[in-house]
Design a protein around this motif. Structure first.
Motif, PDB file in Angstrom:
ATOM      1  N   HIS A   1       0.838  -1.204   0.000  1.00  0.00           N
ATOM      2  CA  HIS A   1       0.000   0.000   0.000  1.00  0.00           C
ATOM      3  C   HIS A   1       0.878   1.262   0.000  1.00  0.00           C
ATOM      4  O   HIS A   1       0.705   2.149  -0.830  1.00  0.00           O
TER       5      HIS A   1
ATOM      6  N   GLY B   1       2.777   1.683  -3.316  1.00  0.00           N
ATOM      7  CA  GLY B   1       1.848   1.949  -4.429  1.00  0.00           C
ATOM      8  C   GLY B   1       1.345   3.378  -4.392  1.00  0.00           C
ATOM      9  O   GLY B   1       1.409   4.109  -5.378  1.00  0.00           O
TER      10      GLY B   1
ATOM     11  N   ALA C   1       4.157   5.847  -5.135  1.00  0.00           N
ATOM     12  CA  ALA C   1       4.454   5.963  -6.571  1.00  0.00           C
ATOM     13  C   ALA C   1       3.393   6.815  -7.268  1.00  0.00           C
ATOM     14  O   ALA C   1       3.710   7.666  -8.112  1.00  0.00           O
TER      15      ALA C   1
ATOM     16  N   HIS D   1       7.278  -1.440  -5.019  1.00  0.00           N
ATOM     17  CA  HIS D   1       5.900  -1.975  -4.960  1.00  0.00           C
ATOM     18  C   HIS D   1       5.836  -3.332  -5.681  1.00  0.00           C
ATOM     19  O   HIS D   1       5.339  -4.315  -5.136  1.00  0.00           O
ATOM     20  N   VAL D   2       6.386  -3.369  -6.904  1.00  0.00           N
ATOM     21  CA  VAL D   2       6.324  -4.586  -7.715  1.00  0.00           C
ATOM     22  C   VAL D   2       7.207  -5.686  -7.102  1.00  0.00           C
ATOM     23  O   VAL D   2       6.801  -6.847  -7.027  1.00  0.00           O
TER      24      VAL D   2
ATOM     25  N   PHE E   1       5.520  -7.248  -4.227  1.00  0.00           N
ATOM     26  CA  PHE E   1       4.468  -8.158  -4.688  1.00  0.00           C
ATOM     27  C   PHE E   1       5.084  -9.503  -5.101  1.00  0.00           C
ATOM     28  O   PHE E   1       4.619 -10.562  -4.686  1.00  0.00           O
TER      29      PHE E   1
ATOM     30  N   TYR F   1      -6.545  -6.397 -12.459  1.00  0.00           N
ATOM     31  CA  TYR F   1      -5.880  -5.160 -12.035  1.00  0.00           C
ATOM     32  C   TYR F   1      -4.371  -5.338 -11.983  1.00  0.00           C
ATOM     33  O   TYR F   1      -3.609  -4.375 -12.144  1.00  0.00           O
ATOM     34  N   VAL F   2      -3.920  -6.599 -11.796  1.00  0.00           N
ATOM     35  CA  VAL F   2      -2.473  -6.869 -11.771  1.00  0.00           C
ATOM     36  C   VAL F   2      -1.902  -6.661 -13.184  1.00  0.00           C
ATOM     37  O   VAL F   2      -0.826  -6.085 -13.361  1.00  0.00           O
TER      38      VAL F   2
ATOM     39  N   GLY G   1      -1.585  -2.990 -13.841  1.00  0.00           N
ATOM     40  CA  GLY G   1      -0.423  -2.466 -13.126  1.00  0.00           C
ATOM     41  C   GLY G   1       0.864  -2.823 -13.855  1.00  0.00           C
ATOM     42  O   GLY G   1       1.788  -2.011 -13.957  1.00  0.00           O
ATOM     43  N   MET G   2       0.890  -4.047 -14.397  1.00  0.00           N
ATOM     44  CA  MET G   2       2.098  -4.494 -15.094  1.00  0.00           C
ATOM     45  C   MET G   2       2.340  -3.668 -16.371  1.00  0.00           C
ATOM     46  O   MET G   2       3.459  -3.277 -16.658  1.00  0.00           O
TER      47      MET G   2
ATOM     48  N   ILE H   1      -2.843   3.604 -13.823  1.00  0.00           N
ATOM     49  CA  ILE H   1      -2.660   3.434 -12.373  1.00  0.00           C
ATOM     50  C   ILE H   1      -3.939   3.762 -11.604  1.00  0.00           C
ATOM     51  O   ILE H   1      -4.299   3.072 -10.642  1.00  0.00           O
TER      52      ILE H   1
ATOM     53  N   HIS I   1      -5.923   0.709 -12.084  1.00  0.00           N
ATOM     54  CA  HIS I   1      -5.320  -0.367 -11.275  1.00  0.00           C
ATOM     55  C   HIS I   1      -5.763  -0.226  -9.813  1.00  0.00           C
ATOM     56  O   HIS I   1      -6.188  -1.190  -9.181  1.00  0.00           O
ATOM     57  N   PHE I   2      -5.687   0.995  -9.297  1.00  0.00           N
ATOM     58  CA  PHE I   2      -6.055   1.274  -7.910  1.00  0.00           C
ATOM     59  C   PHE I   2      -7.544   0.981  -7.708  1.00  0.00           C
ATOM     60  O   PHE I   2      -7.941   0.279  -6.775  1.00  0.00           O
TER      61      PHE I   2
ATOM     62  N   LYS J   1     -11.693  -3.912  -2.848  1.00  0.00           N
ATOM     63  CA  LYS J   1     -12.886  -4.768  -2.877  1.00  0.00           C
ATOM     64  C   LYS J   1     -14.136  -3.978  -2.510  1.00  0.00           C
ATOM     65  O   LYS J   1     -15.158  -4.085  -3.152  1.00  0.00           O
TER      66      LYS J   1
HETATM   67  C1  HEM Z   1       3.519  -5.683 -12.059  1.00  0.00           C
HETATM   68  C2  HEM Z   1       2.983  -4.542 -11.642  1.00  0.00           C
HETATM   69  C3  HEM Z   1       2.112  -4.374 -10.408  1.00  0.00           C
HETATM   70  C4  HEM Z   1       1.600  -5.310  -9.547  1.00  0.00           C
HETATM   71  C5  HEM Z   1       1.776  -6.817  -9.594  1.00  0.00           C
HETATM   72  C6  HEM Z   1       0.848  -4.613  -8.522  1.00  0.00           C
HETATM   73  C7  HEM Z   1       0.191  -5.196  -7.453  1.00  0.00           C
HETATM   74  C8  HEM Z   1      -0.602  -4.550  -6.557  1.00  0.00           C
HETATM   75  C9  HEM Z   1      -1.291  -5.158  -5.432  1.00  0.00           C
HETATM   76  C10 HEM Z   1      -1.236  -6.626  -5.065  1.00  0.00           C
HETATM   77  C11 HEM Z   1      -1.974  -4.190  -4.797  1.00  0.00           C
HETATM   78  C12 HEM Z   1      -2.778  -4.334  -3.499  1.00  0.00           C
HETATM   79  C13 HEM Z   1      -4.201  -4.672  -3.746  1.00  0.00           C
HETATM   80  C14 HEM Z   1      -4.885  -4.962  -2.425  1.00  0.00           C
HETATM   81  O1  HEM Z   1      -5.260  -4.007  -1.727  1.00  0.00           O
HETATM   82  O2  HEM Z   1      -4.991  -6.130  -2.091  1.00  0.00           O
HETATM   83  C15 HEM Z   1      -1.732  -2.958  -5.507  1.00  0.00           C
HETATM   84  C16 HEM Z   1      -2.267  -1.747  -5.161  1.00  0.00           C
HETATM   85  C17 HEM Z   1      -1.856  -0.560  -5.692  1.00  0.00           C
HETATM   86  N1  HEM Z   1      -0.902  -0.365  -6.689  1.00  0.00           N
HETATM   87 FE1  HEM Z   1       0.003  -1.807  -7.722  1.00  0.00          FE
HETATM   88  N2  HEM Z   1       0.938  -3.260  -8.783  1.00  0.00           N
HETATM   89  C18 HEM Z   1       1.694  -3.081  -9.924  1.00  0.00           C
HETATM   90  C19 HEM Z   1       2.050  -1.883 -10.502  1.00  0.00           C
HETATM   91  C20 HEM Z   1       1.783  -0.649  -9.960  1.00  0.00           C
HETATM   92  C21 HEM Z   1       2.375   0.584 -10.395  1.00  0.00           C
HETATM   93  C22 HEM Z   1       3.355   0.724 -11.549  1.00  0.00           C
HETATM   94  C23 HEM Z   1       1.847   1.561  -9.572  1.00  0.00           C
HETATM   95  C24 HEM Z   1       2.134   3.038  -9.546  1.00  0.00           C
HETATM   96  C25 HEM Z   1       2.938   3.727 -10.324  1.00  0.00           C
HETATM   97  C26 HEM Z   1       0.926   0.936  -8.664  1.00  0.00           C
HETATM   98  C27 HEM Z   1       0.160   1.597  -7.719  1.00  0.00           C
HETATM   99  C28 HEM Z   1      -0.744   0.989  -6.864  1.00  0.00           C
HETATM  100  C29 HEM Z   1      -1.632   1.704  -5.970  1.00  0.00           C
HETATM  101  C30 HEM Z   1      -1.756   3.213  -5.846  1.00  0.00           C
HETATM  102  C31 HEM Z   1      -2.330   0.730  -5.246  1.00  0.00           C
HETATM  103  C32 HEM Z   1      -3.378   0.947  -4.171  1.00  0.00           C
HETATM  104  C33 HEM Z   1      -2.707   0.930  -2.838  1.00  0.00           C
HETATM  105  C34 HEM Z   1      -3.597   0.370  -1.774  1.00  0.00           C
HETATM  106  O3  HEM Z   1      -4.527   1.046  -1.363  1.00  0.00           O
HETATM  107  O4  HEM Z   1      -3.345  -0.753  -1.329  1.00  0.00           O
HETATM  108  N3  HEM Z   1       0.925  -0.415  -8.898  1.00  0.00           N
HETATM  109  N4  HEM Z   1      -0.886  -3.203  -6.546  1.00  0.00           N
END
Ligand code: HEM
Length: 199
Positions: A44, A47, A50, A90-91, A94, A115-116, A119-120, A159, A162-163, A168
């Motif tokens: 969190h 993410g 970033a 973050h990545v 994960f 959403y993954v 993000g990727m 992003i 993704h967020f 949920k």
């Molecule tokens: C391979 C790429 C990525 C993967 C596998 C990934 C994975 C995840 C996961 C597992 C979560 C948490 C979801 C949950 O609450 O259970 C998440 C949340 C988030 N990700 Fe990513 N992410 C990726 C790329 C990115 C990138 C590039 C950014 C930003 C530049 C980003 C920003 C965020 C933000 C803002 C959240 C919400 C944070 C939260 O409230 O938990 N993600 N991502």
């Protein structure tokens, strides 16, 4: 104060405010002081970190124009690099803690959780933007550099998406970020229109 010193001070400020919280958070993780779910907490934190940095990077240019302080543009690259550093952490978190470097499990996650995948996609674009931010490559790439770097707007949209998709139930925080993203993009609407209608 002359411009050179102003830029220097601003850069020191950016280094400290980006690095210190990150180091402190990892220190808390190592000291087992991040609460009941440290993996979720660190994913969190990095993410959101970033995303905040990405929005700040996008704000620099319209702000510099508005307050007529052109020197601010000189810190855009540094902010972009810190966006990547947070996204990278973050990545990596994960991969290391959620899927334990298991590629098959990662593919399963992508299929199960779109959403993954979003993000990727954003992360791949961020890698390309960070590598090509080197001045040497910028010169070499000529016009193609600007075309590639215009994808920063797409990264912001991906992003926000993704967020939004990652949560949920509690959607107020992602909705707030969707609003912030649209607000920042609206400040650059003439440039975005130009990109969309000249290509
Ligand atoms: C391979 C790429 C990525 C993967 C596998 C990934 C994975 C995840 C996961 C597992 C979560 C948490 C979801 C949950 O609450 O259970 C998440 C949340 C988030 N990700 Fe990513 N992410 C990726 C790329 C990115 C990138 C590039 C950014 C930003 C530049 C980003 C920003 C965020 C933000 C803002 C959240 C919400 C944070 C939260 O409230 O938990 N993600 N991502």
């Amino acid at each position: 104060m002359n411009t050179r010193n102003k830029v220097l001070l601003l850069k020191i400020f950016i280094h400290l405010s980006a690095m210190l919280p990150l180091v402190y958070y990892y220190y808390l993780a190592i000291a087992d002081d991040l609460g009941g779910d440290p993996v979720e907490a660190i994913i969190h934190f990095t993410g959101i970190g970033a995303f905040n940095l990405l929005l700040i990077t996008l704000l620099v240019s319209p702000m510099a124009k508005k307050i007529k302080q052109g020197y601010l543009l000189q810190v855009r690259r540094l902010l972009g690099i810190y966006t990547f550093v947070y996204a990278f952490c973050h990545v990596v978190n994960f991969f290391a803690f959620e899927v334990q470097f298991d590629v098959a499990l990662f593919v399963e996650e992508v299929i199960k959780r779109p959403y993954v995948l979003i993000g990727m996609l954003a992360f791949v674009l961020l890698i390309a933007l960070t590598i090509t931010s080197l001045s040497r490559l910028k010169k070499k790439m000529g016009k193609r550099w600007q075309t590639l770097h215009n994808s920063i707007y797409l990264v912001a949209i991906l992003i926000a998406w993704h967020f939004y998709w990652s949560v949920k139930s509690e959607i107020s925080s992602p909705l707030f970020y969707v609003f912030l993203t649209l607000l920042v993009l609206s400040m650059r609407k003439s440039k975005i229109k130009k990109i969309l209608f000249t290509s």
